[in-house]
Design a protein around this motif. Structure first.
Motif, PDB file in Angstrom:
ATOM      1  N   LEU A 424     -23.105 -16.121 -20.097  1.00  0.00           N
ATOM      2  CA  LEU A 424     -22.264 -16.612 -19.008  1.00  0.00           C
ATOM      3  C   LEU A 424     -22.595 -18.058 -18.681  1.00  0.00           C
ATOM      4  O   LEU A 424     -21.719 -18.849 -18.336  1.00  0.00           O
ATOM      5  CB  LEU A 424     -22.457 -15.758 -17.751  1.00  0.00           C
ATOM      6  CG  LEU A 424     -22.287 -14.248 -17.901  1.00  0.00           C
ATOM      7  CD1 LEU A 424     -22.430 -13.587 -16.547  1.00  0.00           C
ATOM      8  CD2 LEU A 424     -20.945 -13.913 -18.510  1.00  0.00           C
ATOM      9  N   ALA A 425     -23.883 -18.391 -18.759  1.00  0.00           N
ATOM     10  CA  ALA A 425     -24.313 -19.742 -18.424  1.00  0.00           C
ATOM     11  C   ALA A 425     -23.944 -20.746 -19.505  1.00  0.00           C
ATOM     12  O   ALA A 425     -23.666 -21.914 -19.225  1.00  0.00           O
ATOM     13  CB  ALA A 425     -25.822 -19.766 -18.172  1.00  0.00           C
ATOM     14  N   ARG A 426     -23.942 -20.295 -20.765  1.00  0.00           N
ATOM     15  CA  ARG A 426     -23.643 -21.223 -21.862  1.00  0.00           C
ATOM     16  C   ARG A 426     -22.153 -21.420 -22.085  1.00  0.00           C
ATOM     17  O   ARG A 426     -21.728 -22.441 -22.623  1.00  0.00           O
ATOM     18  CB  ARG A 426     -24.283 -20.708 -23.154  1.00  0.00           C
ATOM     19  CG  ARG A 426     -25.790 -20.825 -23.200  1.00  0.00           C
ATOM     20  CD  ARG A 426     -26.307 -20.567 -24.602  1.00  0.00           C
ATOM     21  NE  ARG A 426     -26.063 -19.185 -25.030  1.00  0.00           N
ATOM     22  CZ  ARG A 426     -26.918 -18.192 -24.860  1.00  0.00           C
ATOM     23  NH1 ARG A 426     -28.075 -18.414 -24.261  1.00  0.00           N
ATOM     24  NH2 ARG A 426     -26.634 -16.966 -25.289  1.00  0.00           N
ATOM     25  N   ALA A 427     -21.347 -20.462 -21.704  1.00  0.00           N
ATOM     26  CA  ALA A 427     -19.923 -20.500 -22.026  1.00  0.00           C
ATOM     27  C   ALA A 427     -19.202 -21.588 -21.237  1.00  0.00           C
ATOM     28  O   ALA A 427     -19.554 -21.901 -20.096  1.00  0.00           O
ATOM     29  CB  ALA A 427     -19.281 -19.150 -21.746  1.00  0.00           C
ATOM     30  N   GLY A 428     -18.172 -22.147 -21.865  1.00  0.00           N
ATOM     31  CA  GLY A 428     -17.316 -23.116 -21.189  1.00  0.00           C
ATOM     32  C   GLY A 428     -15.932 -22.584 -20.918  1.00  0.00           C
ATOM     33  O   GLY A 428     -15.162 -23.188 -20.172  1.00  0.00           O
ATOM     34  N   ALA A 429     -15.601 -21.435 -21.514  1.00  0.00           N
ATOM     35  CA  ALA A 429     -14.258 -20.888 -21.339  1.00  0.00           C
ATOM     36  C   ALA A 429     -14.250 -19.432 -21.760  1.00  0.00           C
ATOM     37  O   ALA A 429     -15.163 -18.946 -22.445  1.00  0.00           O
ATOM     38  CB  ALA A 429     -13.235 -21.683 -22.161  1.00  0.00           C
ATOM     39  N   TRP A 430     -13.200 -18.733 -21.325  1.00  0.00           N
ATOM     40  CA  TRP A 430     -12.896 -17.388 -21.800  1.00  0.00           C
ATOM     41  C   TRP A 430     -11.834 -17.483 -22.894  1.00  0.00           C
ATOM     42  O   TRP A 430     -10.867 -18.224 -22.760  1.00  0.00           O
ATOM     43  CB  TRP A 430     -12.288 -16.542 -20.677  1.00  0.00           C
ATOM     44  CG  TRP A 430     -13.223 -16.037 -19.629  1.00  0.00           C
ATOM     45  CD1 TRP A 430     -13.265 -16.423 -18.323  1.00  0.00           C
ATOM     46  CD2 TRP A 430     -14.203 -15.027 -19.779  1.00  0.00           C
ATOM     47  NE1 TRP A 430     -14.220 -15.717 -17.655  1.00  0.00           N
ATOM     48  CE2 TRP A 430     -14.818 -14.850 -18.530  1.00  0.00           C
ATOM     49  CE3 TRP A 430     -14.633 -14.248 -20.861  1.00  0.00           C
ATOM     50  CZ2 TRP A 430     -15.833 -13.927 -18.316  1.00  0.00           C
ATOM     51  CZ3 TRP A 430     -15.645 -13.334 -20.648  1.00  0.00           C
ATOM     52  CH2 TRP A 430     -16.229 -13.180 -19.385  1.00  0.00           C
ATOM     53  N   TRP A 431     -11.991 -16.700 -23.910  1.00  0.00           N
ATOM     54  CA  TRP A 431     -10.928 -16.485 -24.889  1.00  0.00           C
ATOM     55  C   TRP A 431     -10.447 -15.057 -24.683  1.00  0.00           C
ATOM     56  O   TRP A 431     -11.145 -14.101 -24.961  1.00  0.00           O
ATOM     57  CB  TRP A 431     -11.464 -16.677 -26.293  1.00  0.00           C
ATOM     58  CG  TRP A 431     -10.463 -16.448 -27.388  1.00  0.00           C
ATOM     59  CD1 TRP A 431      -9.104 -16.497 -27.297  1.00  0.00           C
ATOM     60  CD2 TRP A 431     -10.766 -16.157 -28.766  1.00  0.00           C
ATOM     61  NE1 TRP A 431      -8.528 -16.254 -28.510  1.00  0.00           N
ATOM     62  CE2 TRP A 431      -9.529 -16.046 -29.435  1.00  0.00           C
ATOM     63  CE3 TRP A 431     -11.941 -15.985 -29.481  1.00  0.00           C
ATOM     64  CZ2 TRP A 431      -9.454 -15.757 -30.796  1.00  0.00           C
ATOM     65  CZ3 TRP A 431     -11.870 -15.701 -30.836  1.00  0.00           C
ATOM     66  CH2 TRP A 431     -10.644 -15.592 -31.482  1.00  0.00           C
ATOM     67  N   ARG A 432      -9.248 -14.917 -24.160  1.00  0.00           N
ATOM     68  CA  ARG A 432      -8.700 -13.610 -23.842  1.00  0.00           C
ATOM     69  C   ARG A 432      -7.769 -13.187 -24.971  1.00  0.00           C
ATOM     70  O   ARG A 432      -6.699 -13.764 -25.160  1.00  0.00           O
ATOM     71  CB  ARG A 432      -7.953 -13.657 -22.509  1.00  0.00           C
ATOM     72  CG  ARG A 432      -7.561 -12.302 -21.974  1.00  0.00           C
ATOM     73  CD  ARG A 432      -6.891 -12.431 -20.622  1.00  0.00           C
ATOM     74  NE  ARG A 432      -5.665 -13.202 -20.695  1.00  0.00           N
ATOM     75  CZ  ARG A 432      -5.014 -13.660 -19.624  1.00  0.00           C
ATOM     76  NH1 ARG A 432      -5.514 -13.473 -18.432  1.00  0.00           N
ATOM     77  NH2 ARG A 432      -3.886 -14.329 -19.764  1.00  0.00           N
ATOM     78  N   ILE A 433      -8.172 -12.183 -25.710  1.00  0.00           N
ATOM     79  CA  ILE A 433      -7.439 -11.748 -26.893  1.00  0.00           C
ATOM     80  C   ILE A 433      -6.608 -10.524 -26.531  1.00  0.00           C
ATOM     81  O   ILE A 433      -7.155  -9.485 -26.150  1.00  0.00           O
ATOM     82  CB  ILE A 433      -8.407 -11.421 -28.046  1.00  0.00           C
ATOM     83  CG1 ILE A 433      -9.285 -12.646 -28.354  1.00  0.00           C
ATOM     84  CG2 ILE A 433      -7.639 -10.986 -29.291  1.00  0.00           C
ATOM     85  CD1 ILE A 433     -10.389 -12.369 -29.360  1.00  0.00           C
ATOM     86  N   PRO A 434      -5.283 -10.602 -26.623  1.00  0.00           N
ATOM     87  CA  PRO A 434      -4.426  -9.480 -26.214  1.00  0.00           C
ATOM     88  C   PRO A 434      -4.620  -8.248 -27.089  1.00  0.00           C
ATOM     89  O   PRO A 434      -5.091  -8.334 -28.234  1.00  0.00           O
ATOM     90  CB  PRO A 434      -3.005 -10.045 -26.374  1.00  0.00           C
ATOM     91  CG  PRO A 434      -3.171 -11.527 -26.375  1.00  0.00           C
ATOM     92  CD  PRO A 434      -4.499 -11.790 -27.013  1.00  0.00           C
TER      93      PRO A 434
END
Length: 455
Positions: A424-434
């Motif tokens: 969570l701390a390293r991430a810069g974005a969510w990739w939401r895969i349908p």
């Protein structure tokens, strides 16, 4: 059960952290829910679990039938204290800006007609009575309609001025900001449903507002559970876990403009959990129960929720976070903050990534609806840095690390593991895969949801 390595482990898999909320869709009375999710009942390969969108709609329908309504209420706050609050009504200008014709530069105010004669060698001369010295922002005096910038003006011993650098007659209105040039009375400066930004506050103040009508901040009651969970700062014994999820969720509530109220950690005891829900529900707009939503020996949330109100959804086709519980609690007596007869309740898995995903999909849209916040989902197109495969029967939320490259922004998916809070701390974005999309090759262009920045 709660925290990394506990609670909600069944099928939690890997994926996402905190961040941008889901898009639109929604349920009754909320104005927006999870944005993607495939068929309403989950579709083939989802194990019979509803898609996030369908789960949200089922939940909102059940809450509405139990008496819940999203009911934004307005209050006044000083404009200086409005940052992050949500406008309850459009903010209209009470006067024009500028309020009068004013100088756009330092120099002299003149009538353009005084400089309409022949120009010799790019210069002209004006006697003292034909001009007035003026500073930027000063009202233009009567009879003047033009400002000659200070750099072109050379004062003379007799009180006159020589004006240089003229290519011809000076047009009226040069270097003058006309009254109402920025905005006129009655013009909408800030729309309703806007989370106020610094520029919004400045525009409101410039338009004559010392105070603003904003919606009240929704209250999110957070109940951490688990015999092994200890408050932050505790001395931990073997097998005990710090209550980091409450820290994360409370901070995310504040980012979303809500007021979090965190209870003491509740043991894995049904009676204790039921008492905690009954105690916090009357003052809350939504209740978030951390862990206990799965089927472990200490997981009692579903039974308790059925006892204090009702369960609408037990599990959704999302990864991580599929053991999510959605239901409502009956406060048992009238509530000062909201007259509804039920309070929405979300049972979040204990794994950090799963808890974060479920907050974005279900808690955030409800908080936004109560606050009257018209959320806009802003995505970013990036290049996938490596091959990736997701199970096709779930909506997969994957945290990605964003890095700059000569070819553009690269997105590197995090490894699987819903218990890894460091992702969570390293991430810069969510990739939401349908649902229904599984395999992606390196170099593919994908859309991601940047994580929210500072509060």
């Amino acid at each position: 059960m709660n925290g990394p390595g506990a609670g909600g482990t069944s099928g939690a898999g890997g994926g996402p952290g905190t961040g941008a909320g889901p898009g639109t869709g929604g349920g009754p009375g909320t104005g927006g829910g999870p944005g993607t999710g495939g068929p309403g009942t989950g579709g083939p390969g989802t194990g019979g679990r509803p898609s996030p969108r369908a789960a949200y709609a089922l939940w909102m329908d059940a809450c509405a039938r139990a008496g819940w309504r999203a009911a934004p209420a307005a209050e006044q706050v000083p404009v200086a204290d409005g940052l992050g609050r949500v406008t309850a009504a459009p903010v209209l200008a009470r006067w024009p800006s500028p309020r009068a014709d004013c100088a756009a530069m330092d120099g002299i105010a003149v009538a353009a007609s005084a400089l309409s004669g022949p120009v010799l060698d790019g210069s002209a001369r004006l006697p003292g009575p034909a001009f007035t010295w003026i500073d930027t922002g000063d009202p233009v005096p009567a009879g003047a309609d033009t400002v000659v910038e200070r750099e072109r003006v050379c004062p003379q011993p007799d009180g006159s001025v020589a004006i240089t650098g003229l290519a011809g007659p000076v047009p009226p209105g040069r270097n003058v900001r006309a009254a109402g040039e920025d905005f006129t009375p009655g013009q909408v400066l800030v729309p309703a449903g806007r989370r106020l930004r610094p520029a919004d506050l400045a525009a409101a103040a410039a338009g004559g507002h010392a105070a603003l009508a904003v919606t009240r901040r929704p209250v999110a009651a957070i109940i951490p559970t688990g015999d092994e969970i200890r408050p932050v700062g505790s001395t931990l014994r073997h097998g005990e876990i710090v209550d980091s999820n409450s820290i994360m969720l409370a901070a995310r509530c504040r980012q979303a403009g809500a007021l979090p109220v965190v209870s003491d950690v509740q043991p894995d005891d049904p009676d204790a959990l039921a008492a905690a829900i009954r105690q916090c529900a009357p003052a809350a707009d939504v209740v978030l129960i951390i862990a206990g939503s799965s089927r472990g020996r200490g997981d009692h949330t579903a039974d308790v929720l059925a006892q204090v109100g009702g369960v609408a959804v037990a599990g959704a086709a999302v990864r991580p976070g599929h053991p999510v519980l959605l239901g409502h609690a009956k406060p048992g007596h009238a509530r000062a903050r909201q007259p509804a007869g039920a309070v929405p309740v979300v049972g979040l898995p204990g794994y950090p990534l799963a808890a974060a995903v479920i907050f974005e999909l279900f808690a955030l849209p409800v908080l936004a609806a109560i606050a009257g916040w018209q959320r806009a989902e802003l995505t970013q197109r990036v290049t996938l840095a490596r091959d990736w495969t997701s199970p096709p029967g779930v909506e997969d939320w994957v945290p990605v690390v964003l890095t700059a490259s000569p070819e553009g922004t690269l997105a590197t998916p995090a490894r699987r593991g819903a218990g890894s809070v460091s992702q969570l701390a390293r991430a810069g974005a969510w990739w939401r895969i349908p649902i229904g999309q599984g395999h992606f090759t390196s170099g593919s262009v994908i859309e991601v949801l940047p994580l929210p920045g500072e509060p």
